[in-house]
Design an enzyme around this catalytic site. Structure first.
Site, mmCIF file in Angstrom:
data_model
loop_
_atom_site.group_PDB
_atom_site.id
_atom_site.type_symbol
_atom_site.label_atom_id
_atom_site.label_comp_id
_atom_site.label_asym_id
_atom_site.label_seq_id
_atom_site.Cartn_x
_atom_site.Cartn_y
_atom_site.Cartn_z
ATOM 1 N N THR A 207 0.837 -1.248 0.053
ATOM 2 C CA THR A 207 -0.062 0.015 -0.149
ATOM 3 C C THR A 207 0.710 1.192 0.149
ATOM 4 O OG1 THR A 207 -1.586 -1.174 1.395
ATOM 5 C CG2 THR A 207 -1.729 1.126 1.198
ATOM 6 N N ASP A 238 -7.499 -3.688 4.369
ATOM 7 C CA ASP A 238 -7.689 -2.507 5.246
ATOM 8 C C ASP A 238 -7.523 -1.283 4.336
ATOM 9 O OD1 ASP A 238 -4.770 -2.912 4.768
ATOM 10 O OD2 ASP A 238 -4.742 -1.154 6.018
#
Length: 347
Positions: A207, A238
Site C-alpha cells: 500500500t 484494510d
C-alpha cells in the site's frame, strides 16, 4: 500592604481561570505548551512515497488543500506499471483479476472508498467521487465499476504482461505464504516487505498511504493498493476501511497503515493510533502502542507478518512504528526536503 496587594492580584487571576470550564482551560494550557506547527507537510509510506510526495508538494507549496495534495500524490504510483502492488500493473488475485482498494478522507470527516474495483487505474479518484457525489462512503465490485464508468473514468486493462507472467509462474505451485524482508534479486537490494516471493518487480511491498497537513492547518489522507498478490477473489483489505487503513481527525491528527491488512482491521489500527494521540501521546508513541497491541493479541502471528503505522498530528509531528525491521516512509516539508526515513520496529 505590599503582600496584601499581591494576594488580591493572584486571587483575581485564579478566579478568572476558575471561571473557565475545564475543557477551555485545558485547551488554553495546551496552546501555550505546543510549539509552532510545521506546515505544510506531506508523508507517505515506502520508497515510492518519494515521487508521490513530490506531486503532493506541488499542491501544498502553492497553498493548495491537503485533500487535493493526497489525491495528486498517490495517483503517481497508481499510474506506474512498474509498481506491482498499486493500480496499473498490480498483481492479480489467484483467478487473474486485478482488483483495487482505496479510500480518501478530508478535514471535515467526509470520506469515500472503493473495494474490489476492476478496470480503473485511479481508484483513489473514484473514492473521492464516492465521497463527493453520493450519499455513501463505500462502493464495491461491479457497483463501484458501474459508478466509475458513469463518472467518466476510462476502462482499462490493468494486468500488464509482467504481472501476468509472474501470476502464471505462481500458478505452477499456488503457494501462498507471506515472507518478510526478502531479497529482491532483480533490483539488487532488499525490500521492506513482500506479501509473497515475487521476482522481477521494482517494488514488491504494498500500500501507499499518504497524509498531508496544508498551510491552513487542515489534514487529509489517502490510501490505495491492489492488495495482496494472489489473494482469494473478492478479498478486500484494510486500505478502503476507515479506521483500519486510514483515519483522519482534524482536531487531533491522522494515521495510515501498510502491511497485512487483516492485522490492522482486527484492531481498527489507524483509529486506535489517532485516539492514542487524542490522549496526549506523540505520533510515534501512538504507533508503537498500536503495534504492541497487535503483538499482545497473537505474538506468533505478529512474528510472521509485517504491519506498520505512520501518523502525523496537528503540529506536524511525525511518527511511525512497525512489527519488523525494513519499513520506511517519505517526508516532505520546508524543513525536511523529500527524503526517506526508517521506521522503528518491535522485533
Amino acid at each position: 500592604m505590599q503582600d496584601r496587594r499581591k494576594f488580591l492580584k493572584w486571587s483575581a487571576a485564579g478566579a478568572a481561570l476558575l471561571s473557565l470550564d475545564r475543557p477551555a482551560l485545558a485547551a488554553a494550557v495546551t496552546r501555550r505548551q505546543r510549539p509552532e506547527a510545521v506546515r505544510p507537510l506531506v508523508v507517505s509510506t515506502w520508497d515510492f512515497g518519494i515521487p508521490a510526495n513530490a506531486a503532493a508538494w506541488e499542491v501544498l507549496r502553492s497553498g493548495g488543500r491537503a485533500l487535493d495534495a493526497v489525491e495528486a500524490g498517490v495517483k503517481v504510483p497508481e499510474a506506474d506499471p512498474q509498481i506491482q502492488t498499486i493500480g496499473l500493473g498490480g498483481f492479480p488475485d489467484r483467478d487473474g483479476h486485478v482488483t483495487l482498494d482505496a479510500c480518501i478522507m478530508d478535514e471535515k470527516g467526509n470520506a469515500g472508498s472503493v473495494g474490489c474495483l476492476e478496470h480503473i487505474v485511479h481508484a483513489i479518484s473514484v473514492a473521492r467521487r464516492v465521497m463527493e457525489k453520493t450519499p455513501h462512503v463505500m462502493l464495491v465490485g461491479d457497483g463501484a465499476l458501474q459508478f466509475a464508468l458513469e463518472q467518466g473514468f476510462p476502462r482499462q486493462h490493468l494486468l500488464t504482461p509482467a504481472s501476468e507472467k509472474a501470476w502464471r509462474k505462481w500458478l505452477q505451485t499456488s503457494k501462498y505464504k507471506p515472507e518478510i524482508n526478502i531479497e529482491n534479486k532483480a533490483a539488487g537490494r532488499k525490500t521492506a516487505f513482500s506479501p509473497l516471493r515475487l521476482p522481477g518487480n521494482r517494488y514488491n511491498h504494498d500500500t501507499i498511504g499518504m497524509l498531508a497537513l496544508d498551510a491552513a492547518g487542515n489534514l487529509s489522507g489517502a490510501c490505495t493498493t491492489s492488495g495482496l498478490a494472489y489473494k482469494m477473489h473478492g478479498r478486500v483489505g484494510d486500505s478502503p476501511i476507515l479506521g483500519a487503513g486510514l483515519f483522519v481527525d482534524n482536531e487531533i491528527g491522522a494515521a495510515t497503515s501498510t502491511g497485512v491488512g487483516e492485522a490492522t482491521m482486527r484492531i481498527c489500527g489507524t483509529h486506535t493510533v489517532v485516539e492514542l494521540m487524542r490522549q496526549g501521546h506523540s505520533p510515534e508513541e501512538a504507533c508503537r502502542m498500536t503495534v504492541e497491541r497487535v503483538v499482545k493479541k497473537d505474538p506468533d502471528y505478529a512474528r510472521s507478518i509485517q504491519l506498520g503505522f505512520l501518523a502525523i498530528n496537528k503540529q506536524g509531528e511525525i511518527g511511525a512504528w512497525c512489527l519488523q525491521k525494513g519499513f520506511n516512509y517519505a517526508v516532505y516539508s520546508q524543513q525536511t526536503p523529500n527524503r526517506l526515513i526508517d521506521g522503528k520496529s518491535y522485533f
